[in-house]
Write a protein that holds these residues in place. Structure first.
Motif, PDB file in Angstrom:
ATOM      1  N   VAL A 161       0.701  -1.379  -0.417  1.00  0.00           N
ATOM      2  CA  VAL A 161      -0.071   0.092   0.184  1.00  0.00           C
ATOM      3  C   VAL A 161       0.759   1.349   0.115  1.00  0.00           C
ATOM      4  O   VAL A 161       0.615   2.372  -0.739  1.00  0.00           O
ATOM      5  N   ARG A 162       1.741   1.194   0.819  1.00  0.00           N
ATOM      6  CA  ARG A 162       2.900   2.193   0.683  1.00  0.00           C
ATOM      7  C   ARG A 162       3.734   2.261  -0.766  1.00  0.00           C
ATOM      8  O   ARG A 162       4.521   3.608  -0.810  1.00  0.00           O
ATOM      9  N   TYR A 163       3.680   1.567  -1.338  1.00  0.00           N
ATOM     10  CA  TYR A 163       4.819   1.924  -2.768  1.00  0.00           C
ATOM     11  C   TYR A 163       3.652   1.197  -4.092  1.00  0.00           C
ATOM     12  O   TYR A 163       3.317   0.248  -4.471  1.00  0.00           O
ATOM     13  N   PRO A 164       2.534   2.074  -3.914  1.00  0.00           N
ATOM     14  CA  PRO A 164       1.553   2.044  -4.693  1.00  0.00           C
ATOM     15  C   PRO A 164       2.101   1.317  -6.888  1.00  0.00           C
ATOM     16  O   PRO A 164       1.124   1.515  -7.399  1.00  0.00           O
ATOM     17  N   HIS A 165       2.964   3.328  -6.849  1.00  0.00           N
ATOM     18  CA  HIS A 165       3.659   3.283  -7.983  1.00  0.00           C
ATOM     19  C   HIS A 165       5.398   2.593  -7.566  1.00  0.00           C
ATOM     20  O   HIS A 165       5.717   2.790  -9.035  1.00  0.00           O
ATOM     21  N   GLY A 166       5.348   1.109  -7.405  1.00  0.00           N
ATOM     22  CA  GLY A 166       6.479   0.055  -7.696  1.00  0.00           C
ATOM     23  C   GLY A 166       7.541   1.252  -6.534  1.00  0.00           C
ATOM     24  O   GLY A 166       7.566   2.127  -5.471  1.00  0.00           O
ATOM     25  N   PRO A 167       8.976   0.465  -6.490  1.00  0.00           N
ATOM     26  CA  PRO A 167       9.955   1.189  -5.523  1.00  0.00           C
ATOM     27  C   PRO A 167      10.427   2.130  -5.868  1.00  0.00           C
ATOM     28  O   PRO A 167      10.885   2.758  -4.278  1.00  0.00           O
ATOM     29  N   GLU A 168       9.567   3.321  -5.915  1.00  0.00           N
ATOM     30  CA  GLU A 168      10.784   4.335  -6.509  1.00  0.00           C
ATOM     31  C   GLU A 168       9.647   5.225  -5.611  1.00  0.00           C
ATOM     32  O   GLU A 168      10.652   6.531  -4.916  1.00  0.00           O
ATOM     33  N   TRP A 169       8.873   4.897  -4.905  1.00  0.00           N
ATOM     34  CA  TRP A 169       8.104   5.669  -4.371  1.00  0.00           C
ATOM     35  C   TRP A 169       6.928   5.481  -3.249  1.00  0.00           C
ATOM     36  O   TRP A 169       5.805   4.713  -3.472  1.00  0.00           O
ATOM     37  N   TYR A 170       7.897   6.489  -2.195  1.00  0.00           N
ATOM     38  CA  TYR A 170       7.001   5.949  -0.609  1.00  0.00           C
ATOM     39  C   TYR A 170       5.582   6.060  -0.295  1.00  0.00           C
ATOM     40  O   TYR A 170       5.808   8.050  -0.151  1.00  0.00           O
ATOM     41  N   VAL A 171       4.535   6.447  -0.309  1.00  0.00           N
ATOM     42  CA  VAL A 171       3.067   7.264  -0.570  1.00  0.00           C
ATOM     43  C   VAL A 171       3.109   7.097   1.091  1.00  0.00           C
ATOM     44  O   VAL A 171       2.856   6.152   1.600  1.00  0.00           O
ATOM     45  N   THR A 172       3.324   8.274   2.059  1.00  0.00           N
ATOM     46  CA  THR A 172       2.900   8.583   3.195  1.00  0.00           C
ATOM     47  C   THR A 172       1.934   8.283   3.968  1.00  0.00           C
ATOM     48  O   THR A 172       1.841   8.063   5.004  1.00  0.00           O
TER      49      THR A 172
END
Length: 523
Positions: free
Chosen positions: A392-403
């Motif tokens: 859930v924290r990486y919905p766009h792959g490992p590049e983005w951690y969504v807080t």
């Protein structure tokens, strides 16, 4: 300011924490009667080493989880450091939790030993596979864990990606999740203490937080010891506003860190006397600090900074502080407006659109995210045994951690946090953060606390329901006050979101850390 990692492969955390002159003050332990005892580094080391031997005799080795269910005390500090001497994983548990919540955390963490007090022992006594040890207690579960037991041995080392602790999220958005805290995160703690709390050697830091939360573990305990900053610990009593005020009057605290709920309570119930003592830096974290409370704080307590961070990130990644460390990093002045925050060194923080990884336009609400490849201090290893929630924290792959936080990008790369992204109210094509509406309502003198929630609306998508807790001494007829507040908000904010009603309530549902539990607000 270049970010240089201090954590090398095979770092010995225990030595980093205690290898200072034995007479240096590590903690100032304050009792409810306001008397204080300075616990030296030498005393702390002896306590921790003795406990480490006790753990070794129980078969505890590197990587094993050991739980601590204690309030603030000298024993708690020694237990945490003794666990790190063994290279084990500390699992501090909040003493306000009930038996079911304690059992859940013990089961998730894998802890087979829990150290606690007589008063707390019943909460863990029936958990299968868990041994309960009452520190210095009598009876079958009692043990003198600090008795001298011979050779201490060498303290263990941790790899950068090894867990030193396991903390649990507050449950604001659902079931609490286990967060492994790694050795590499200690760099984040140190940077946060310097940049946000502006703490320096010879200061007296007070992180007014329960011992099981990251606020205290990261900054009041670990960062304070790593940076050589004496840390005040209030022992033996719950931190009522009056007691917090009295401690600030009685002791030379230079850096005070707490949550908006406490600052609001100090203002309303036990305001300190600025002639008695003002601190050099106040810090607020956990949720946005209402502007009226901020103004009061700066007049009575001292300059206040806001910071945004998470247990998952090891602490803060945005702040509006004007500390010397941020000035050195190129931030020459405190961000304006005061709600805007600068990105802290070691992190690359962006605002993404609500549904994609594209950048949100300036001035438009989006999701706050950390770009992992260009964030050298980002060390989140994923939730404990929970790949689904980690994803859930990486919905766009490992590049983005969504807080999970919402925010708006402003001038100069500053970001204004708007609360949780899931709480955004979308109406008539506008994205409106509950915090914005709450801030308007809090400007009315009859309102002490406020909360906003979106409700389905056939015509506009969502409408707004506001809840208000009246200020002390406010009486009168509820319907009249509700109508007055609704008109006040509409006149102040305009009409991007239709306001269905303003409800007058006695209190708002909050987590133990003071955050509003919006999922429990009645629509």
């Amino acid at each position: 300011m270049a970010v240089v990692r201090a954590v090398a492969s095979g770092s010995c955390l225990f030595r980093l924490l205690v290898e200072r002159p034995v007479g240096d003050s590590a903690f100032v332990l304050v009792s409810p009667d306001l008397t204080a005892y300075s616990l030296t580094c030498g005393e702390l080391r002896v306590d921790a080493e003795r406990f480490s031997v006790f753990l070794r005799e129980r078969g505890v080795g590197p990587g094993q989880a050991v739980a601590v269910l204690l309030d603030h005390s000298r024993e708690l500090l020694a237990l945490m450091l003794g666990i790190w001497h063994r290279g084990a994983v500390a699992v501090p548990l909040f003493t306000e939790l009930g038996p079911e919540a304690v059992a859940h955390r013990l089961g998730r963490s894998g802890a087979e030993l829990v150290f606690t007090s007589v008063e707390q022992s019943s909460k863990a006594a029936g958990v299968p596979g868990v041994e309960v040890v009452v520190v210095d207690g009598d009876g079958a579960m009692g043990a003198d864990v600090f008795a001298a037991r011979g050779d201490v041995g060498e303290p263990a080392s941790y790899a950068p990606d090894a867990a030193i602790a396991c903390l649990f999220t507050s449950g604001t958005t659902g079931v609490p999740k286990g967060v492994p805290v790694t050795m590499a995160m200690t760099d984040v703690f140190r940077a946060g203490l310097s940049c946000c709390a502006d703490a320096r050697p010879n200061d007296l830091l007070w992180v007014q937080s329960p011992p099981a939360w990251g606020y205290f573990v990261f900054f009041g305990l670990l960062a304070a010891l790593l940076e050589g900053v004496p840390s005040l610990v209030l022992c033996g009593a719950a931190p009522s506003p009056a007691l917090v005020r009295d401690v600030l009057h009685a002791h030379p605290v230079t850096n005070f860190a707490s949550v908006p709920t406490m600052y609001r309570a100090l203002r309303d119930e036990a305001p300190p006397d600025p002639m008695r003592h003002m601190v050099r830096r106040c810090l607020s974290s956990g949720e946005p600090l209402p502007e009226p409370v901020r103004e009061w704080c700066e007049e009575v307590l001292g300059p206040v900074s806001d910071a945004l961070g998470q247990t998952e990130t090891g602490g803060w990644f945005l702040a509006n502080a004007d500390s010397s460390a941020l000035v050195a990093a190129g931030q020459t002045q405190r961000p304006q407006p005061r709600s805007a925050m600068a990105v802290l060194p070691g992190f690359d923080v962006r605002v993404l659109e609500l549904e994609t990884a594209d950048p949100a336009p300036a001035g438009v609400a989006g999701r706050i995210a950390l770009r992992v490849p260009t964030s050298p201090l980002m060390a989140f290893p994923g939730y404990l045994d929970d790949p689904e929630q980690t994803a859930v924290r990486y919905p766009h792959g490992p590049e983005w951690y969504v807080t999970g936080d919402a925010g708006v990008l402003g001038d100069g790369g500053l970001i204004t946090p708007l609360g949780r992204a899931d709480d955004l109210i979308i109406s008539r094509g506008f994205n409106v953060a509950p915090a914005e509406m709450e801030a308007v309502l809090l400007r009315h003198p009859a309102v002490a606390e406020a909360a906003a929630v979106g409700v389905p609306d056939d015509r506009h998508g969502q409408a707004l329901v506001l809840q208000a807790v009246p200020a002390a001494g406010v009486g009168g007829e509820v319907e009249g006050l509700s109508a007055e507040l609704k008109a006040f908000v509409e006149a102040d904010y305009g009409d991007p979101v239709p306001i269905r009603e303003v409800r007058i309530v006695a209190e708002l549902p909050r987590t133990v850390t003071g955050k509003i539990r919006r999922m429990l607000l009645e629509p």
